[in-house]
Design an enzyme around this catalytic site. Structure first.
Site, mmCIF file in Angstrom:
data_model
loop_
_atom_site.group_PDB
_atom_site.id
_atom_site.type_symbol
_atom_site.label_atom_id
_atom_site.label_comp_id
_atom_site.label_asym_id
_atom_site.label_seq_id
_atom_site.Cartn_x
_atom_site.Cartn_y
_atom_site.Cartn_z
ATOM 1 N N SER A 1 3.064 20.999 -1.023
ATOM 2 C CA SER A 1 3.073 21.249 -2.521
ATOM 3 C C SER A 1 3.946 20.028 -3.287
ATOM 4 C CB SER A 1 3.694 22.524 -2.724
ATOM 5 O OG SER A 1 4.860 22.768 -1.921
ATOM 6 N N ASP B 1 6.896 30.073 -2.173
ATOM 7 C CA ASP B 1 5.826 29.942 -1.030
ATOM 8 C C ASP B 1 6.477 30.192 0.347
ATOM 9 O OD1 ASP B 1 3.491 29.633 0.290
ATOM 10 O OD2 ASP B 1 3.687 27.284 0.304
ATOM 11 N N ASP C 1 18.536 27.555 1.543
ATOM 12 C CA ASP C 1 17.689 28.536 1.242
ATOM 13 C C ASP C 1 17.013 28.801 0.043
ATOM 14 O OD1 ASP C 1 17.143 31.383 2.405
ATOM 15 O OD2 ASP C 1 17.704 31.875 0.487
ATOM 16 N N HIS D 1 10.256 26.523 -1.091
ATOM 17 C CA HIS D 1 9.915 26.708 0.278
ATOM 18 C C HIS D 1 8.941 25.380 0.400
ATOM 19 C CE1 HIS D 1 11.143 30.749 -0.714
ATOM 20 N NE2 HIS D 1 11.419 30.737 0.863
#
Length: 290
Positions: free
Chosen positions: A110, A174, A153, A41
């Site tokens: 990230s 995350d 996804d 994510h």
């Protein structure tokens, strides 16, 4: 709750997540063989702290703003250096000790922290579902052969990209917690992931809004039979279900063997620096040992 990255960029939760992420990458890079990282994510990778979303909340001031406000003692500063190096690079600085609140104009998400920990032969796959965000992420990493951006996804990515051909690496999970049932999806996704890649390290972020939900989540993870699961928590004040987020946690499956010692040094320092009221605390425990 809805935890979209852009609104909370640089806050206390990002501090915990990214500091630990960077430490895990350091340990992976300590061995000569290549590794891979999957970020399920990923968001957009780089955030404008003066932009509409982050500027509206100003949460970074109570997170990274406090971290750079004063130097840490040497043992803590050494552990934070890899992560703060990525933060410094995002604003055009070469050394983390040059960071100040006034210079914090951008925030590396990230994916950029991950890239900062990659060597020449290491690879990362960063996944984002929202088309516009995925396009922004692709532009950010254009020309970098080490980083592959995929519009997908995150839970499908777990099925699609595991196991790694490198046979070692990290999976960062995350989720934005936009929908009900996110904890259940984490447990189901973790079971699928570990079946495919049992030796991988997994770093999972989650908010803490109440002890009952956290206990149920931990019980569900324990019931899976997955071993070597570490639970980490950081609270800046007492937890309030009806108030703003003051606590968050990490689950770490197969943590590097020296990480526990580092957390013993790092977590108390972060809790002290980020505290906003009574109830501030930080710590870790084995949720499931060997």
């Amino acid at each position: 709750m809805n935890y979209r990255h852009a609104f909370h960029a640089g806050n206390f939760a990002d501090v915990l997540k990214h500091a630990v992420l960077a430490r895990i990458l350091v340990h992976l890079a300590a061995k000569p063989t290549p590794f891979r990282v999957l970020d399920t994510h990923a968001g957009i990778g780089l955030y404008d702290l003066s932009g509409d979303e982050a500027g509206r909340t100003g949460e970074w001031e109570g997170g990274i703003g406090r971290i750079v406000a004063a130097p840490f003692p040497e043992p803590v500063a050494r552990l934070l250096e890899p992560w703060l190096g990525a933060v410094a690079s995002a604003v055009g600085l070469t050394r983390p000790e040059h960071l100040t609140a006034a210079r914090l104009t951008r925030w590396p998400g990230s994916p950029l922290v991950i890239r900062s920990g990659l060597r020449h032969d290491d690879r990362a796959t960063v996944v984002e579902l929202h088309p516009a965000d995925a396009a922004t992420l692709a532009d950010l990493f254009a020309g970098d052969a080490r980083v592959k951006v995929v519009e997908l996804d995150g839970w499908m990515a777990v099925k699609s990209f595991l196991p790694f051909k490198e046979r070692r690496g990290l999976v960062l999970i995350d989720p934005p917690f936009e929908k009900e049932g996110e904890f259940e999806r984490i447990v189901a996704g973790l079971v699928q992931a570990v079946k495919r890649f049992a030796t991988g390290t997994y770093l999972i972020w989650h908010p803490i809004k109440g002890r009952r939900a956290l206990t149920h989540f931990h019980e569900a993870v324990t019931a899976t039979g997955i071993r070597r699961v570490m639970a980490v928590e950081l609270a800046t004040a007492a937890i309030r279900a009806d108030g703003p987020l003051t606590a968050n946690g990490l689950l770490i499956v197969n943590p590097p063997w020296k990480l526990a010692e580092e957390l013993d040094v790092l977590l108390p320092a972060l809790a002290d620096r980020l505290a906003t009221g009574p109830g501030a605390s930080a710590g870790w425990r084995w949720l499931v040992p060997e």
